[in-house]
Structures are given as C-alpha cells and as structure tokens.
Design a protein around this motif. Sequence first.
Motif, mmCIF file in Angstrom:
data_model
loop_
_atom_site.group_PDB
_atom_site.id
_atom_site.type_symbol
_atom_site.label_atom_id
_atom_site.label_comp_id
_atom_site.label_asym_id
_atom_site.label_seq_id
_atom_site.Cartn_x
_atom_site.Cartn_y
_atom_site.Cartn_z
ATOM 1 N N ALA A 76 0.865 -1.458 -0.039
ATOM 2 C CA ALA A 76 -0.026 -0.018 -0.020
ATOM 3 C C ALA A 76 0.781 1.177 0.160
ATOM 4 O O ALA A 76 1.928 1.325 0.667
ATOM 5 C CB ALA A 76 -0.780 0.008 1.236
ATOM 6 N N THR A 77 0.487 2.284 -0.942
ATOM 7 C CA THR A 77 1.294 3.587 -0.720
ATOM 8 C C THR A 77 0.514 4.257 0.450
ATOM 9 O O THR A 77 -0.760 4.654 0.312
ATOM 10 C CB THR A 77 0.849 4.256 -2.026
ATOM 11 O OG1 THR A 77 -0.109 3.882 -2.702
ATOM 12 C CG2 THR A 77 2.405 3.945 -2.843
ATOM 13 N N ALA A 78 1.239 4.724 1.356
ATOM 14 C CA ALA A 78 0.784 5.478 2.420
ATOM 15 C C ALA A 78 0.694 6.943 2.053
ATOM 16 O O ALA A 78 1.410 7.424 1.619
ATOM 17 C CB ALA A 78 1.575 5.126 3.704
ATOM 18 N N SER A 79 -0.430 7.656 2.225
ATOM 19 C CA SER A 79 -0.756 8.634 1.725
ATOM 20 C C SER A 79 -0.539 9.686 2.951
ATOM 21 O O SER A 79 -1.079 9.626 4.144
ATOM 22 C CB SER A 79 -2.213 9.056 1.321
ATOM 23 O OG SER A 79 -2.482 10.456 1.769
ATOM 24 N N SER A 80 0.299 10.758 2.611
ATOM 25 C CA SER A 80 1.056 11.576 3.716
ATOM 26 C C SER A 80 0.232 12.769 3.639
ATOM 27 O O SER A 80 0.730 13.841 4.474
ATOM 28 C CB SER A 80 2.509 11.729 3.934
ATOM 29 O OG SER A 80 2.787 12.273 2.518
ATOM 30 N N ASP A 81 -0.959 13.029 2.717
ATOM 31 C CA ASP A 81 -1.682 14.162 2.628
ATOM 32 C C ASP A 81 -2.197 14.542 4.110
ATOM 33 O O ASP A 81 -2.943 13.942 4.774
ATOM 34 C CB ASP A 81 -2.520 14.216 1.713
ATOM 35 C CG ASP A 81 -2.291 13.813 0.301
ATOM 36 O OD1 ASP A 81 -0.874 13.871 0.003
ATOM 37 O OD2 ASP A 81 -3.102 13.514 -0.550
ATOM 38 N N LEU A 82 -2.286 16.049 4.510
ATOM 39 C CA LEU A 82 -2.960 16.463 5.676
ATOM 40 C C LEU A 82 -4.231 16.872 5.274
ATOM 41 O O LEU A 82 -4.310 17.891 4.417
ATOM 42 C CB LEU A 82 -2.132 17.255 6.375
ATOM 43 C CG LEU A 82 -0.537 16.944 6.847
ATOM 44 C CD1 LEU A 82 0.039 17.904 7.553
ATOM 45 C CD2 LEU A 82 -0.752 15.577 7.723
ATOM 46 N N LEU A 83 -5.388 16.779 5.832
ATOM 47 C CA LEU A 83 -6.637 17.517 5.776
ATOM 48 C C LEU A 83 -6.848 18.219 6.997
ATOM 49 O O LEU A 83 -7.277 17.707 8.006
ATOM 50 C CB LEU A 83 -7.820 16.346 5.638
ATOM 51 C CG LEU A 83 -9.076 16.907 5.323
ATOM 52 C CD1 LEU A 83 -9.065 17.642 4.203
ATOM 53 C CD2 LEU A 83 -10.016 15.622 5.435
ATOM 54 N N PHE A 84 -6.768 19.722 6.569
ATOM 55 C CA PHE A 84 -6.803 20.746 7.703
ATOM 56 C C PHE A 84 -8.384 21.042 7.585
ATOM 57 O O PHE A 84 -8.916 21.241 6.605
ATOM 58 C CB PHE A 84 -5.981 21.808 7.275
ATOM 59 C CG PHE A 84 -4.505 21.769 8.028
ATOM 60 C CD1 PHE A 84 -3.741 21.132 7.244
ATOM 61 C CD2 PHE A 84 -4.423 22.231 9.273
ATOM 62 C CE1 PHE A 84 -2.565 20.869 7.513
ATOM 63 C CE2 PHE A 84 -3.108 22.034 9.760
ATOM 64 C CZ PHE A 84 -1.946 21.356 8.949
#
Length: 214
Positions: free
Chosen positions: A202-210
């Motif tokens: 799995a590709t871990a998503s490091s996107d932050l959702l503020f």
Amino acid sequence: MLKVGVLISGRGSNLQSLIAACAAPGFPAQIVCVIANKVDAKGLDHARSAHIPTLVIPHNAYKNREAFETALEAALEQHEVQLVCLAGFMRLLTQWFTERWRDRLVNIHPSLLPAFPGLHTHQKVIAYGAKLTGCTIHFVRAEMDHGPIILQVAVPVFADDNEEILAARVLQAEHKAYPAALRLIAENRVNVFEERTFITGATASSDLLFNPKA
Ligand code: GRF
C-alpha cells in the motif's frame, strides 16, 4: 475471483458502488448473491438490475438470532461465498457468526472508528463539534462497529452542516472506500495480525486534511 455475498437492509447505495466496481474489467471480485433481511429493501433492485441472485431472509420470521443466522449461513454456503460484505445491514450478528466468518466478514461505518460507533452517527459528530469525520471499512467482531480497520477516508465537517448534508458528503467517500477495500482484500493484500491489519504494497498517503484551514 473472490466470491462475495452482500448483506443489506435498505437503500443499497454502497451495494451499488460494489456492483459497479465488480463490473469493471479485471476487478478481482464478483458478487454472487445479495441477501436482505427486509423484503422491501430498495437495494434488492440494484442487484436484480445487475442480474445478481437475490434472497430475502426476514429476521422476524425466525424464532431467535441463532435460527436466523443458520438460515443466513446456509444461503452463503449454497452460493459458495468466500467474503461477506455488510452494506447497511441493520442486524447485530452473534459471536457464533462473526467467529465463523472471522476476517472474512467486512462492514462499512460512516465515521472514523473508534469514534462515533452505533446509530445516528452524523448527528453525534455534529453535536460533538468534530471537525473531521469520514468512513471506516473494518473486519467484523461481535462487538458492534468494532474490529481490525482495513481502510479509512477522512471528510471535513463544516460549521453549517446538518445531518443530511454531512451524511451525503460521507456517503460519497463511502462509495470510493468500499470498492477500494474490497479490491485490497480480493488481491490478498490484507493481513490481520494481533487485531491490526497490514496492507501489502500500500502507498501510505501523507496528505494532511486541515479543517478549518490552519
Ligand atoms: C451507510 O452510511 C453505511 O455506512 C451504514 O449504513 C448506510 C447504508 O447506506 N452502515 P446504503 O444502504 O449503502 O445506501
């Protein structure tokens, strides 16, 4: 091809998202039966339109949970089901059933578990003032809305949301999340170890959702 049985009680929009995903060329799972515990479950129409065998097993026609689940089990066996997906199935399942299907029984819940289990989820999220919610796909244990988490999608909660608006926003996420989780399972990439899942490749998503934007 992983043989999937889907259990529903109502509208069946998640069922429809799974039907659509399975129809795509190369998708590694197929829905072999759809079972409703209510004769008027609207979702049955989605299955019929897709020529998927449907069954109604009305829980109130059985003397107890065990008898109901025995009937369910027989139907799943008859269709050689390998994975059961609960999609808006509004009955609690006993430990006998959840153990029988341990790590082969999946549920979708419209919050980021373990926050806000149970009914009236969106109402509780709004009342609490949570800024993010979402949906969770998890393996089922006997305790309600509990079990190893496979996949989650986060969704923002806005100040002027009401239950209906928030439910619709989360539902859009659900319709992406459930097919994605089913694909991972069907590709044999989901492993459970000490009640946590580990996803191969799995590709871990490091996107932050503020929310609100900081
Ligand atoms: C969804 O919000 C699901 O997360 C919850 O029940 C609802 C079912 O909706 N478990 P639908 O029947 O799939 O449209």
